[in-house]
Design a protein around this motif. Structure first.
Motif, PDB file in Angstrom:
ATOM      1  N   UNK A 175       0.678  -0.995   0.073  1.00 37.41           N
ATOM      2  CA  UNK A 175      -0.021  -0.018  -0.115  1.00 37.41           C
ATOM      3  C   UNK A 175       1.009   1.492   0.295  1.00 37.41           C
ATOM      4  N   UNK A 176       1.936   0.913   0.042  1.00 38.25           N
ATOM      5  CA  UNK A 176       3.091   2.768   0.216  1.00 38.25           C
ATOM      6  C   UNK A 176       2.988   3.262   1.415  1.00 38.25           C
ATOM      7  N   UNK A 177       2.682   2.088   2.691  1.00 30.57           N
ATOM      8  CA  UNK A 177       2.639   2.634   3.498  1.00 30.57           C
ATOM      9  C   UNK A 177       3.251   2.788   5.267  1.00 30.57           C
ATOM     10  N   UNK A 178       3.964   2.513   6.506  1.00 32.06           N
ATOM     11  CA  UNK A 178       4.498   2.243   6.725  1.00 32.06           C
ATOM     12  C   UNK A 178       3.988   1.309   8.170  1.00 32.06           C
ATOM     13  N   UNK A 179       4.135   0.366   8.559  1.00 30.10           N
ATOM     14  CA  UNK A 179       3.884  -0.316   9.981  1.00 30.10           C
ATOM     15  C   UNK A 179       4.837  -0.576  10.138  1.00 30.10           C
ATOM     16  N   UNK A 180       5.038   0.538  11.718  1.00 33.21           N
ATOM     17  CA  UNK A 180       6.037   0.395  12.590  1.00 33.21           C
ATOM     18  C   UNK A 180       5.680  -0.526  13.941  1.00 33.21           C
ATOM     19  N   UNK A 181       6.996  -1.639  13.968  1.00 35.30           N
ATOM     20  CA  UNK A 181       6.347  -2.020  15.395  1.00 35.30           C
ATOM     21  C   UNK A 181       5.731  -3.822  14.351  1.00 35.30           C
ATOM     22  N   UNK A 182       5.626  -4.673  15.347  1.00 30.96           N
ATOM     23  CA  UNK A 182       4.451  -4.165  16.721  1.00 30.96           C
ATOM     24  C   UNK A 182       5.413  -4.443  17.679  1.00 30.96           C
ATOM     25  N   UNK A 183       5.835  -3.933  19.098  1.00 27.05           N
ATOM     26  CA  UNK A 183       6.720  -3.633  19.697  1.00 27.05           C
ATOM     27  C   UNK A 183       7.345  -2.373  19.143  1.00 27.05           C
ATOM     28  N   UNK A 184       7.322  -2.296  18.750  1.00 26.71           N
ATOM     29  CA  UNK A 184       7.753  -0.181  18.554  1.00 26.71           C
ATOM     30  C   UNK A 184       7.814   0.200  19.866  1.00 26.71           C
ATOM     31  N   UNK A 185       8.719   0.773  20.256  1.00 25.29           N
ATOM     32  CA  UNK A 185       8.895   1.534  21.127  1.00 25.29           C
ATOM     33  C   UNK A 185       8.875   3.001  21.156  1.00 25.29           C
ATOM     34  N   UNK A 186       9.280   3.375  19.901  1.00 25.85           N
ATOM     35  CA  UNK A 186       9.750   5.017  19.914  1.00 25.85           C
ATOM     36  C   UNK A 186       9.753   5.482  18.799  1.00 25.85           C
ATOM     37  N   UNK A 187       9.251   6.931  18.442  1.00 26.90           N
ATOM     38  CA  UNK A 187       9.231   7.639  17.348  1.00 26.90           C
ATOM     39  C   UNK A 187       8.698   8.850  16.824  1.00 26.90           C
ATOM     40  N   UNK A 188       9.604   9.625  16.490  1.00 30.50           N
ATOM     41  CA  UNK A 188       9.157  11.016  15.887  1.00 30.50           C
ATOM     42  C   UNK A 188       8.622  11.399  14.428  1.00 30.50           C
ATOM     43  N   UNK A 189       7.622  11.736  14.174  1.00 30.32           N
ATOM     44  CA  UNK A 189       6.661  11.678  12.815  1.00 30.32           C
ATOM     45  C   UNK A 189       6.392  12.632  12.959  1.00 30.32           C
ATOM     46  N   UNK A 190       6.865  13.647  11.671  1.00 33.07           N
ATOM     47  CA  UNK A 190       6.135  15.363  11.555  1.00 33.07           C
ATOM     48  C   UNK A 190       6.433  15.953  12.602  1.00 33.07           C
ATOM     49  N   UNK A 191       7.295  15.892  13.689  1.00 31.66           N
ATOM     50  CA  UNK A 191       7.618  16.564  15.211  1.00 31.66           C
ATOM     51  C   UNK A 191       6.674  15.884  15.838  1.00 31.66           C
ATOM     52  N   UNK A 192       5.888  15.053  15.853  1.00 35.08           N
ATOM     53  CA  UNK A 192       4.781  14.060  16.961  1.00 35.08           C
ATOM     54  C   UNK A 192       5.821  13.231  17.840  1.00 35.08           C
TER      55      UNK A 192
END
Length: 546
Positions: A175-192
């Motif tokens: 789908x051209x998307x990102x699946x971050x995880x599972x068990x993903x502890x941290x991210x900063x996406x567009x400053x969030x």
């Protein structure tokens, strides 16, 4: 709401275990961990856990002797509040649960005329990302719904079956998307910030990581050196395994390579499957911008098709410790988290604080190193230096050692206290320091201990004052009467816990403050002489460029 007590739990005449069952009640896992921590801090409470009644959580509660017979019949949609303590404390704790679950660490948002969406399909069509934090058996289904609604998925949940993770990531890729995880502890996406994340300045660097606290350490060091983050994309710890094949890492590489606002890409991971590392480095070598990779596998020689040295043998670079360059190589492989961050700073024209002078270290009385980490990535980094160290402890069963007593091995110890073995029925040590404080007390009292290493991780999601409980243990005995302690703080000046105050608290308690995780384990290893410590100098030279 139902309550039950259990005479089979290992309680005495004054201490009881009580379960309060909330039928068809859901709460976010981070909120449950925070509430459990606050319950555990109440006078007279010796243990507390709040979990959804999934099969896996029921097993964890049973193993921790916090599950009653009646609550064992709970359904997956039920919330279990498990508390152990004296009778008066139990009554007070159960009365406090609802109020604690309503508390947040963020200001109350302004009222909105638009009611909150009750499902992903009801969300605003412009929503670009969904954060999934449900019990593991249900997380993949919710993430798939998000993907089919055109949203990226950040999956904080753990205990997601491997086959579901693979399916989820393959669908995201299509789908051209990102699946971050599972068990993903941290991210900063567009400053969030998502999950456990620090307050970072915006900038020009894109980070990708199958390593939560590794990403936090590198990004915080970049922040301290004046650099900022464009995007920080977590992938989940299994992404670079042979089974998953680096799907999210490769998709994130494509995204950041195409982003004109990203000038350099950083890859951070616990040791990957070699064939997956080769595939990732081969793609990185084709990027239109520099890439720095840190895989914590003790080797800087990983290279595959498209990721070969571009000019002869690798030689030491002007970057100094931890990296080597080959003529014009586009991917720099760093051996440590510190050296990865400093290689980035220097690749972008800055000057990193290399060659930090090691302080005068005390002469230890014992001979064994005890590294007690809340961040699992730091344990992997330390094991490069001490590959023969033990990675677990035992607890007494009541036959010989007292029940619950921590038994330290008769060799060096590198412990990840965020591992499931130590968080059964309890919050993560980044939220609740109780289990680590208990291990620290035992290590400080053990005459075999030469030095203790501690990490303190700040940021969103972490405890409000993580240094306090550790400092309190250090203050039980004057520094001259206990083993030296080397600590490091992972955070920024903008984090809510006040990094300077956390560091000052540790110094006042007698800890030696190292600037990075890498320095901390190197300093500690220099203080011991047991077999295996001859590798102490090798940690700073592992690395290379491809």
């Amino acid at each position: 709401m139902e309550q039950a007590t259990d005479d089979t739990a290992p309680d005495d005449g004054t201490v009881r275990t009580v379960n309060s069952l909330r039928r068809d009640t859901y709460a976010d896992s981070v909120a449950l961990m925070r509430a459990a921590r606050r319950l555990g801090d109440l006078p007279g409470v010796t243990a507390a856990s709040l979990v959804m009644a999934t099969e896996a959580n029921l097993r964890l509660l049973a193993d921790a002797h916090l599950l009653t017979a009646e609550a064992a019949e709970a359904r997956p949609n039920d919330l279990i509040v498990a508390v152990r303590g004296d009778a008066e404390a139990l009554a007070h704790a159960l009365d406090a649960v609802d109020g604690l679950l309503e508390q947040t660490d963020s200001p109350t948002p302004a009222a909105s005329a638009t009611p909150a969406a009750r499902s992903l399909t009801e969300a605003d069509p412009a929503t670009a990302l969904a954060l999934i934090s449900t019990p593991g058996p249900y997380a993949a289904a919710e993430a798939l719904k998000a993907l089919r609604c055109g949203m990226h998925a950040f999956v904080f949940s753990d205990n997601v079956p491997l086959d579901q993770e693979i399916r989820l990531k393959r669908e995201a890729h299509r789908a051209g998307l990102l699946a971050m995880g599972p068990d993903c502890g941290t991210a900063v996406i567009d400053g969030i910030p998502l999950g456990f994340a620090n307050v970072l300045r915006p900038g020009r660097i894109g980070l990708i990581g199958a390593s939560g606290t590794g990403l936090q350490q590198v990004s915080c060091l970049l922040d301290a050196n004046g650099e900022g983050v464009r995007q920080m994309i977590g992938t989940g710890g299994r992404d670079l395994s042979a089974d998953v094949g680096g799907i999210t890492t490769l998709d994130a590489l494509e995204l950041l390579d195409a982003d004109p606002g990203c000038e350099l890409i950083v890859l951070v991971s616990k040791p990957p499957a070699p064939e997956v590392a080769e595939r990732v480095l081969a793609r990185a070598a084709r990027a239109g911008k520099p890439v720095v990779a840190c895989f914590l596998d003790g080797s800087g020689s990983l290279a595959g098709d498209g990721a070969r040295p571009s000019g002869g043998e690798g030689t030491r670079s002007s970057a100094g410790d931890g990296t080597r360059s080959s003529g014009g190589g586009r991917v720099t492989v760093a051996g440590t988290l510190r050296d990865a961050a400093y290689a980035v700073v220097e690749a972008l024209g800055g000057k990193a604080p290399r060659g930090v002078e090691r302080p005068r270290l005390p002469v230890p009385h014992g001979h064994l190193l005890r590294a007690l980490y809340a961040g699992g990535t730091f344990a992997y980094e330390a094991r490069q230096l001490l590959p023969d160290a033990a990675t677990g402890t035992e607890t007494g069963t009541g036959m010989g050692p007292a029940a619950g007593e921590v038994l330290l091995p008769d060799r060096d110890l590198i412990l990840d206290l965020g591992d499931d073995a130590y968080t059964a029925g309890r919050p993560h040590p980044m939220i609740d320091p109780t289990v680590r404080a208990r291990h620290l007390r035992v290590a400080l009292d053990d005459p075999r201990t030469a030095v203790v290493v501690l990490d303190v991780v700040l940021g969103h999601g972490a405890g409000a004052d993580p240094a306090a409980a550790l400092a309190a243990e250090l203050e039980r005995a004057p520094s001259g009467q206990r083993p030296p302690v080397v600590a490091f703080v992972v955070g920024t000046d903008a984090d809510p816990q006040d990094r300077a105050a956390q560091e000052a608290r540790l110094r006042a308690a007698g800890a030696l403050l190292a600037p990075t995780s890498t320095d901390a384990i190197e300093w500690a290893a220099a203080m011991v002489t047991s077999p295996g410590h001859e590798r102490a100098q090798e940690l700073t030279t592992a690395g290379g460029a491809v």
